[in-house]
Motif scaffolding. Structure first.
Motif, PDB file in Angstrom:
ATOM      1  N   LEU A 166     -11.460   4.537  -3.946  1.00 51.35           N
ATOM      2  CA  LEU A 166     -10.720   4.039  -2.792  1.00 51.35           C
ATOM      3  C   LEU A 166     -11.193   4.731  -1.516  1.00 51.35           C
ATOM      4  O   LEU A 166     -11.294   4.097  -0.457  1.00 51.35           O
TER       5      LEU A 166
ATOM      6  N   GLN B  27     -11.092  -3.416  -3.967  1.00 49.28           N
ATOM      7  CA  GLN B  27     -10.490  -3.837  -5.229  1.00 49.28           C
ATOM      8  C   GLN B  27     -10.863  -2.904  -6.380  1.00 49.28           C
ATOM      9  O   GLN B  27     -10.078  -2.718  -7.314  1.00 49.28           O
TER      10      GLN B  27
ATOM     11  N   ARG C  49       0.832  -1.214   0.000  1.00 50.45           N
ATOM     12  CA  ARG C  49       0.000   0.000   0.000  1.00 50.45           C
ATOM     13  C   ARG C  49       0.865   1.261   0.000  1.00 50.45           C
ATOM     14  O   ARG C  49       0.576   2.218  -0.739  1.00 50.45           O
TER      15      ARG C  49
ATOM     16  N   LEU D 223      -8.525   0.099  -6.006  1.00 47.07           N
ATOM     17  CA  LEU D 223      -7.147  -0.319  -6.260  1.00 47.07           C
ATOM     18  C   LEU D 223      -6.871  -0.483  -7.752  1.00 47.07           C
ATOM     19  O   LEU D 223      -5.837  -0.040  -8.266  1.00 47.07           O
TER      20      LEU D 223
END
Length: 394
Positions: free
Chosen positions: A282, A300, A171, A303
């Motif tokens: 996000l 997801q 991350r 991301l």
């Protein structure tokens, strides 16, 4: 002193190692085209004889393999323009590229989580960081110190990954890369757009970088840092939403619609739009995970809007443009280039859609991987011959 372009033209060795963008763009794109479908095949139940490929491997190779390879190609070509120093070419470039390639082989080995593989994989970014620091400090290019800092952070993040801190490290590394996208994108998009608008005879130009842009950059970096440390938090979610809104405001000032007739330009605006979309998704996901039951937007989705979308589109946009310019070709997108742009955006759309619609998740992953492979494989087919041959004479 000769310009970087003149120094590249004067190089008499193997064309592939006459400039940093050549080996790194070519082989990082090749690795990207092969790595994603390999991962999806194994994830969907495919078998391998010896490979130990999991989610952590996939994330590592996307960030530290493919993306850091593209970053190396870009910076090794851009930094000499920033500093006025000689570019890294010939044997030194071949050795640096060799470290990157050894890292990819090490991560494919069954013992890629061992010490030997960790050392082999970590060597490239550590050496590359030293190279960038040397060039920027020797060239007294203080304006770009933050770039050297970001490369160093990526090197440290890769080391941390091999120490076992995989999730947080991934991350944080993604946050560094996205901050770099916002930084470089915020320079080249309005600059290239301004140059094109002037040639087109238009009067209204994008504003130059100012303190407001700096504040957006700081907000983006802080939001991504907060998410990297605490991904499921109303504070990190709110910060990401604010960063998405501010970057959307920033993008709106760059006159993207005026460039719709020039693919080499509008693709840069589209890539930055993916950054805005990804930050918002996000942020919504982070807010949703902080409540019970969780919200409707999965992590997801955000991301992959940021990775397949912002990073995938922006890297191909930069790779195609700089490959054309630095190999002596006209800055014009041919049919092959336009197809590449459409394929990578389709791959991102399908991948985000698969995360949002669980009923088609697996089929969406497979289709997205095929589109991704076609986009980056298309780059190799269209631009590969240009990257391995000498620059065209004016």
């Amino acid at each position: 002193m000769a310009t970087t372009a003149q120094q590249m033209r004067a190089f008499t060795g193997l064309s592939l190692f006459s400039a940093g963008f050549r080996p790194f763009y070519l082989f990082a794109a090749t690795w990207s085209a092969l790595m994603v479908p390999l991962w999806i095949w194994i994830y969907s139940g495919g078998q391998t004889v010896a490979l130990r490929i999991d989610v952590a491997w996939h994330a590592h190779e996307m960030l530290f393999g493919y993306i850091c390879g593209i970053i190396a190609g870009f910076l090794l070509t851009a930094v000499p323009n920033w500093t006025g120093r000689l570019p890294v070419t010939g044997v030194p470039l071949a050795l640096l590229f060799g470290l990157w390639a050894i890292g990819r082989l090490a991560m494919l080995s069954p013992a890629h989580d061992g010490l030997t593989a960790a050392l082999a994989d970590s060597a490239f970014l550590c050496v590359f960081a030293v190279v960038i620091w040397r060039e920027i400090l020797t060239g007294k290019n203080w304006r770009n110190l933050q770039v050297a800092v970001m490369v160093s952070l990526l090197a440290l993040a890769n080391i941390a990954f091999h120490s076992g801190e995989t999730q947080v490290t991934i991350r944080l590394a993604l946050g560094v890369i996205l901050t770099l996208v916002a930084l470089i994108g915020g320079r080249i998009i309005p600059s290239f757009t301004t140059n094109w608008l002037k040639k087109a005879g238009m009067a209204l130009m994008p504003p130059a970088f100012n303190r407001r842009d700096l504040l957006v950059m700081v907000m983006t970096a802080v939001a991504l840092l907060g998410w990297g440390l605490v991904p499921a938090s109303p504070w990190s979610g709110g910060a990401l939403l604010a960063a998405g809104g501010l970057n959307g405001w920033r993008l709106s000032r760059w006159r993207g619609l005026a460039t719709r007739k020039e693919p080499l330009l509008w693709i840069l605006h589209v890539g930055y739009a993916w950054l805005v979309i990804g930050l918002v998704l996000l942020g919504l996901a982070a807010l949703g995970q902080a409540v019970n039951p969780p919200g409707a937007v999965p992590m997801q989705a955000g991301l992959h809007a940021l990775t397949a979308g912002a990073i995938g589109v922006m890297t191909l946009a930069v790779m195609t443009r700089s490959s054309l310019g630095h190999t002596g070709r006209p800055l014009t997108a041919g049919r092959g280039t336009l197809i590449i742009y459409l394929l990578v955006n389709a791959a991102a759309l399908v991948r985000v859609g698969a995360a949002l619609v669980p009923q088609v998740y697996m089929s969406g992953l497979i289709l997205s991987a095929m589109l991704w492979m076609a986009a980056f494989g298309g780059f190799v087919l269209v631009y590969g011959p240009r990257l391995v041959t000498a620059r065209r004479r004016a």
